[in-house]
Design a protein around this motif. Structure first.
Motif, PDB file in Angstrom:
ATOM      1  N   ALA A  85     -12.901   3.646 -36.764  1.00  0.00           N
ATOM      2  CA  ALA A  85     -11.484   3.552 -36.412  1.00  0.00           C
ATOM      3  C   ALA A  85     -11.201   4.434 -35.201  1.00  0.00           C
ATOM      4  O   ALA A  85     -10.736   5.569 -35.330  1.00  0.00           O
ATOM      5  CB  ALA A  85     -10.618   3.982 -37.595  1.00  0.00           C
ATOM      6  N   PRO A  86     -11.494   3.937 -34.002  1.00  0.00           N
ATOM      7  CA  PRO A  86     -11.331   4.762 -32.797  1.00  0.00           C
ATOM      8  C   PRO A  86      -9.902   5.201 -32.534  1.00  0.00           C
ATOM      9  O   PRO A  86      -9.671   6.187 -31.836  1.00  0.00           O
ATOM     10  CB  PRO A  86     -11.837   3.835 -31.682  1.00  0.00           C
ATOM     11  N   TYR A  87      -8.908   4.493 -33.110  1.00  0.00           N
ATOM     12  CA  TYR A  87      -7.501   4.858 -32.885  1.00  0.00           C
ATOM     13  C   TYR A  87      -6.865   5.455 -34.135  1.00  0.00           C
ATOM     14  O   TYR A  87      -5.649   5.397 -34.317  1.00  0.00           O
ATOM     15  CB  TYR A  87      -6.721   3.619 -32.428  1.00  0.00           C
ATOM     16  N   PHE A  88      -7.685   6.039 -34.993  1.00  0.00           N
ATOM     17  CA  PHE A  88      -7.170   6.561 -36.245  1.00  0.00           C
ATOM     18  C   PHE A  88      -6.205   7.721 -36.034  1.00  0.00           C
ATOM     19  O   PHE A  88      -5.318   7.946 -36.855  1.00  0.00           O
ATOM     20  CB  PHE A  88      -8.320   7.011 -37.152  1.00  0.00           C
ATOM     21  N   VAL A  89      -6.352   8.455 -34.945  1.00  0.00           N
ATOM     22  CA  VAL A  89      -5.432   9.558 -34.657  1.00  0.00           C
ATOM     23  C   VAL A  89      -4.003   9.036 -34.546  1.00  0.00           C
ATOM     24  O   VAL A  89      -3.050   9.689 -34.990  1.00  0.00           O
ATOM     25  CB  VAL A  89      -5.845  10.285 -33.361  1.00  0.00           C
ATOM     26  N   GLN A  90      -3.850   7.851 -33.981  1.00  0.00           N
ATOM     27  CA  GLN A  90      -2.515   7.274 -33.856  1.00  0.00           C
ATOM     28  C   GLN A  90      -1.936   6.962 -35.241  1.00  0.00           C
ATOM     29  O   GLN A  90      -0.743   7.145 -35.492  1.00  0.00           O
ATOM     30  CB  GLN A  90      -2.568   5.994 -33.013  1.00  0.00           C
ATOM     31  N   ARG A  91      -2.787   6.491 -36.142  1.00  0.00           N
ATOM     32  CA  ARG A  91      -2.325   6.216 -37.503  1.00  0.00           C
ATOM     33  C   ARG A  91      -1.931   7.516 -38.205  1.00  0.00           C
ATOM     34  O   ARG A  91      -0.939   7.562 -38.927  1.00  0.00           O
ATOM     35  CB  ARG A  91      -3.422   5.507 -38.301  1.00  0.00           C
ATOM     36  N   MET A  92      -2.710   8.570 -38.000  1.00  0.00           N
ATOM     37  CA  MET A  92      -2.383   9.868 -38.584  1.00  0.00           C
ATOM     38  C   MET A  92      -1.007  10.341 -38.122  1.00  0.00           C
ATOM     39  O   MET A  92      -0.203  10.849 -38.898  1.00  0.00           O
ATOM     40  CB  MET A  92      -3.434  10.912 -38.219  1.00  0.00           C
ATOM     41  N   SER A 126     -17.562   9.038 -36.605  1.00  0.00           N
ATOM     42  CA  SER A 126     -17.044  10.034 -35.659  1.00  0.00           C
ATOM     43  C   SER A 126     -16.135   9.366 -34.638  1.00  0.00           C
ATOM     44  O   SER A 126     -16.473   8.300 -34.116  1.00  0.00           O
ATOM     45  CB  SER A 126     -18.205  10.738 -34.942  1.00  0.00           C
ATOM     46  N   ILE A 127     -14.988  10.006 -34.356  1.00  0.00           N
ATOM     47  CA  ILE A 127     -14.070   9.444 -33.356  1.00  0.00           C
ATOM     48  C   ILE A 127     -13.601  10.483 -32.348  1.00  0.00           C
ATOM     49  O   ILE A 127     -13.135  10.131 -31.269  1.00  0.00           O
ATOM     50  CB  ILE A 127     -12.831   8.807 -34.022  1.00  0.00           C
TER      51      ILE A 127
END
Length: 284
Positions: A85-92, A126-127
């Protein structure tokens, strides 16, 4: 269940049986204390209703949202993500800011006494462009000076953890090691720290040999549901890829490329291109 004694903690069932165990929260309390690197024990935890259910549509394959509050009012959001999930930070950020807005509304828009909020994510892949497996992020200035302690983002990237048993010292390291290896470890190879009460209780919840018929049935239902969700999601991705390839082939042919050139460009068979070319006039 046929190949391993223990159910993986990182599975939906395993995550809910350990982190989401409302009847015995010792594991969760100890894990949270380790994750936020606090010297002060968390004495009590209250599980909150999942406030994110109506916000997003998710296959639920590999992710579980847990929201809870400790005795001081500190808020925790805990998530598990198995897929890349390379854009998981946005979901967080989405989850954390929604929770933040909820806290403000409950406090009648009083920003003074807002409780601390920790958004915690376990990622199998890892992202982040960081080297350490455990990252705590806060709002900081360009000089690195901390500006806000109220909201913290904690990311644990399991793929970056490579410590051996002999080198493990902290509760955080014990937690991550257990999450990565429990379901692949033979009973004769257990590390000594798995006898610590907080880990021992969690591990017992995942022992397939101790499951009741009802627990086995529930586990089977969860596993089947997740398998179907993953299958459906893969099918969606496959169908979307085909649509993209068709459009790319059409564009290539419109630009004057030969069918052979279009096939090489899009990495498809010549038959695939010719089938699109055959229907090309009617698609315009």
């Amino acid at each position: 269940m046929e190949t391993s004694v223990y159910i993986p903690i990182i599975s939906d069932y395993g995550f809910k049986a350990t982190f989401g165990n409302e009847s015995d929260d010792l594991f969760l309390r100890t894990a949270l204390q380790a994750l936020i690197k606090s010297e002060i024990p968390i004495r009590q935890i209250k599980f909150d209703k999942n406030v994110f259910e109506a916000l997003t549509i998710d296959s639920r394959s590999g992710i579980f949202d847990l929201s809870c509050t400790d005795e001081n009012g500190t808020q925790f959001i805990v998530e598990m993500q198995l897929a890349h999930a390379p854009y998981f930070v946005q979901r967080m950020k989405f989850y954390a800011l929604h929770k933040f807005n909820t806290l403000v509304e409950r406090g009648e828009f009083d920003y003074v006494n807002l409780p601390k909020l920790y958004a915690i994510a376990f990622l199998a892949k890892s992202i982040l462009p960081t080297t350490h497996f455990h990252t705590i992020a806060n709002l900081r200035s360009e000089q690195g000076e901390i500006i806000d302690h109220q909201m913290s983002f904690i990311t644990i990237e399991l793929a970056k953890f490579d410590k051996q048993v002999a080198d493990i010292e902290t509760d955080l390291e014990k937690l991550v090691y257990t999450m990565k290896t429990l379901h692949t470890t033979e009973p004769t190879q257990y590390p000594d720290f798995w006898n610590e009460e907080w880990l021992k209780r969690a591990i017992e919840e995942l022992d397939t040999r101790k499951m009741t018929p009802e627990e086995r049935a529930y586990f089977a239902r969860v596993t089947a549901a997740n398998a179907e969700a993953v299958k459906a999601e893969k099918q969606k991705i496959k169908e979307a890829e085909i649509v993209i390839k068709k459009e790319t082939v059409k564009n290539a042919l419109q630009m004057g490329l030969t069918p052979e050139q279009a096939a090489i460009l899009v990495s498809v068979s010549l038959e695939f291109v010719e089938s699109i070319q055959h229907n090309f006039p009617t698609d315009q």
